[in-house]
Design a protein around this motif. Structure first.
Motif, PDB file in Angstrom:
ATOM      1  N   ARG A 205      -2.642 -22.379 -13.055  1.00 17.30           N
ATOM      2  CA  ARG A 205      -3.513 -22.862 -14.128  1.00 17.30           C
ATOM      3  C   ARG A 205      -4.498 -21.792 -14.598  1.00 17.30           C
ATOM      4  N   ALA A 206      -4.780 -20.812 -13.750  1.00 19.26           N
ATOM      5  CA  ALA A 206      -5.717 -19.751 -14.123  1.00 19.26           C
ATOM      6  C   ALA A 206      -5.085 -18.731 -15.075  1.00 19.26           C
ATOM      7  N   LYS A 207      -3.770 -18.759 -15.215  1.00 17.39           N
ATOM      8  CA  LYS A 207      -3.081 -17.806 -16.078  1.00 17.39           C
ATOM      9  C   LYS A 207      -2.930 -18.358 -17.497  1.00 17.39           C
ATOM     10  N   SER A 208      -2.562 -17.478 -18.401  1.00 13.08           N
ATOM     11  CA  SER A 208      -2.333 -17.898 -19.784  1.00 13.08           C
ATOM     12  C   SER A 208      -1.204 -18.925 -19.842  1.00 13.08           C
ATOM     13  N   PRO A 209      -1.472 -20.134 -20.348  1.00 13.12           N
ATOM     14  CA  PRO A 209      -0.402 -21.130 -20.432  1.00 13.12           C
ATOM     15  C   PRO A 209       0.741 -20.690 -21.344  1.00 13.12           C
ATOM     16  N   THR A 210       0.426 -19.948 -22.376  1.00  8.56           N
ATOM     17  CA  THR A 210       1.468 -19.455 -23.283  1.00  8.56           C
ATOM     18  C   THR A 210       2.370 -18.460 -22.576  1.00  8.56           C
ATOM     19  N   ALA A 211       1.766 -17.541 -21.821  1.00  3.22           N
ATOM     20  CA  ALA A 211       2.557 -16.536 -21.107  1.00  3.22           C
ATOM     21  C   ALA A 211       3.441 -17.179 -20.049  1.00  3.22           C
ATOM     22  N   VAL A 212       2.921 -18.183 -19.334  1.00 11.66           N
ATOM     23  CA  VAL A 212       3.709 -18.871 -18.318  1.00 11.66           C
ATOM     24  C   VAL A 212       4.920 -19.542 -18.947  1.00 11.66           C
ATOM     25  N   ARG A 213       4.717 -20.191 -20.101  1.00 12.96           N
ATOM     26  CA  ARG A 213       5.836 -20.862 -20.766  1.00 12.96           C
ATOM     27  C   ARG A 213       6.875 -19.862 -21.265  1.00 12.96           C
ATOM     28  N   HIS A 214       6.417 -18.752 -21.854  1.00 13.37           N
ATOM     29  CA  HIS A 214       7.362 -17.698 -22.240  1.00 13.37           C
ATOM     30  C   HIS A 214       8.145 -17.237 -21.016  1.00 13.37           C
ATOM     31  N   GLY A 215       7.407 -17.016 -19.930  1.00 12.58           N
ATOM     32  CA  GLY A 215       7.988 -16.392 -18.752  1.00 12.58           C
ATOM     33  C   GLY A 215       8.989 -17.241 -18.014  1.00 12.58           C
ATOM     34  N   LYS A 216       8.699 -18.530 -17.845  1.00 21.17           N
ATOM     35  CA  LYS A 216       9.636 -19.356 -17.087  1.00 21.17           C
ATOM     36  C   LYS A 216      10.970 -19.472 -17.805  1.00 21.17           C
ATOM     37  N   THR A 217      10.928 -19.732 -19.086  1.00 19.68           N
ATOM     38  CA  THR A 217      12.171 -19.854 -19.852  1.00 19.68           C
ATOM     39  C   THR A 217      12.989 -18.568 -19.776  1.00 19.68           C
ATOM     40  N   MET A 218      12.308 -17.430 -19.990  1.00 21.91           N
ATOM     41  CA  MET A 218      12.987 -16.143 -19.944  1.00 21.91           C
ATOM     42  C   MET A 218      13.575 -15.874 -18.567  1.00 21.91           C
ATOM     43  N   PHE A 219      12.807 -16.127 -17.507  1.00 26.66           N
ATOM     44  CA  PHE A 219      13.219 -15.797 -16.151  1.00 26.66           C
ATOM     45  C   PHE A 219      14.547 -16.455 -15.791  1.00 26.66           C
ATOM     46  N   HIS A 220      14.675 -17.738 -16.074  1.00 25.77           N
ATOM     47  CA  HIS A 220      15.897 -18.440 -15.690  1.00 25.77           C
ATOM     48  C   HIS A 220      17.078 -18.059 -16.586  1.00 25.77           C
ATOM     49  N   ARG A 221      16.831 -17.855 -17.872  1.00 31.59           N
ATOM     50  CA  ARG A 221      17.938 -17.500 -18.758  1.00 31.59           C
ATOM     51  C   ARG A 221      18.518 -16.126 -18.439  1.00 31.59           C
ATOM     52  N   GLN A 222      17.644 -15.155 -18.170  1.00 35.11           N
ATOM     53  CA  GLN A 222      18.132 -13.794 -17.963  1.00 35.11           C
ATOM     54  C   GLN A 222      18.962 -13.655 -16.692  1.00 35.11           C
ATOM     55  N   ARG A 223      18.749 -14.542 -15.714  1.00 35.99           N
ATOM     56  CA  ARG A 223      19.484 -14.445 -14.452  1.00 35.99           C
ATOM     57  C   ARG A 223      20.981 -14.675 -14.631  1.00 35.99           C
ATOM     58  N   GLU A 224      21.350 -15.360 -15.711  1.00 27.98           N
ATOM     59  CA  GLU A 224      22.762 -15.657 -15.954  1.00 27.98           C
ATOM     60  C   GLU A 224      23.422 -14.624 -16.874  1.00 27.98           C
ATOM     61  N   MET A 225      22.663 -13.626 -17.307  1.00 25.09           N
ATOM     62  CA  MET A 225      23.179 -12.637 -18.256  1.00 25.09           C
ATOM     63  C   MET A 225      23.601 -11.347 -17.565  1.00 25.09           C
ATOM     64  N   LYS A 226      24.434 -10.583 -18.252  1.00 24.91           N
ATOM     65  CA  LYS A 226      24.727  -9.237 -17.801  1.00 24.91           C
ATOM     66  C   LYS A 226      23.482  -8.368 -18.013  1.00 24.91           C
TER      67      LYS A 226
END
Length: 265
Positions: A205-226
């Motif tokens: 909660r102390a972090k930027s809520p926008t950055a966390v939302r960008h980051g979680k979506t990106m983190f999981h999607r990139q794991r399935e990519m080359k």
């Protein structure tokens, strides 16, 4: 402070507090086995939470002596039809994927046992903190059923040989081993479990809520990519994140040696 609670006799309890939602499995006498009613309730909540733009974090917890003993074997045995089982496991798989699809971190608060689909639930969460007395297993093999769908989440958390060993033997591992293997983030004394979960939630909660939302979506999607595709995608997400007000504020605050003031959701 905004606090709301759900009906105490429901199979899943919900508590809302300042952008943090706690979902608590509530079948303590059945060790919180995942009946169809529980899966329906989880899916309903995840679908609702996915649309909540004020959400900061979700905690997945459980009532009683156990976190979750997996699927409800009594309910399953009473419906011995292939189409029923196919629909049940598809429903459970959707629930697990909905955790990953949420735009905010989901933290598992684990105590007691987490077995079979219960272990899958832990593995599907973004973060997991457990009591040092918690134990984990994918034990379907002990009743003649290989935990195939739990293996998907388990094998994405721990190494191949460790995952297969658990799946083919059904043996339990303790919380310290689960932390060492990467199934959970942290094992703490039982009396410190709530404090440890709260501390992790407050870190988020102390972090930027926008950055966390960008980051979680990106983190999981990139794991399935080359690799090259992952870098191209991650670079674009990071560039878009840089254009957000929070990134501008955060960098200014760093340069000016002051605390950042994040934009509220």
């Amino acid at each position: 402070m905004n606090v709301s609670f759900s009906a105490l006799d429901a199979p899943l309890l919900r508590e809302d507090r300042d952008g943090v939602v706690t979902l608590r499995l509530n079948r303590p006498h059945q060790y919180n086995a995942l009946s169809q009613a529980v899966l329906d309730a989880l899916q309903h909540e995840f679908d609702s939470l996915a649309k909540d733009e004020t959400l900061r974090c979700v905690v997945l917890a459980a009532a009683g002596k156990a976190f979750c003993a997996g699927h409800d074997l009594r309910e399953m045995h009473g419906n011995r039809r292939l189409d029923y089982y196919q629909a049940l496991f598809a429903q459970c798989s959707r629930v697990m994927q909905s955790i990953q699809a949420l735009p905010v971190p989901v933290v598992a608060r684990v105590h007691g046992i987490a077995t079979a689909a219960g272990c899958q639930l832990v593995a599907s969460c973004d973060l997991a903190i457990a009591s040092d007395a918690a134990r984990f297993a994918v034990s379907g093999i002990n009743v003649g059923l290989f935990c195939s769908t739990p293996s998907v989440a388990l094998s994405r958390n721990v190494s191949t040989k460790r995952a297969f060993d658990m799946l083919v033997t059904g043996r339990f591992i303790d919380a310290a081993t689960a932390a060492d293997w990467g199934l959970i983030n942290q094992a703490v004394p039982a009396e410190e479990l709530d404090a440890a979960v709260t501390a992790k939630v407050e870190e988020i909660r102390a972090k930027s809520p926008t950055a966390v939302r960008h980051g979680k979506t990106m983190f999981h999607r990139q794991r399935e990519m080359k690799l090259a595709e992952a870098y191209a995608y991650a670079g674009d997400v990071m560039a878009r994140n840089m254009m957000e007000e929070d990134a501008d504020e955060g960098i200014r605050a760093f340069l000016e040696k002051r605390p950042a003031g994040w934009k509220p959701l």
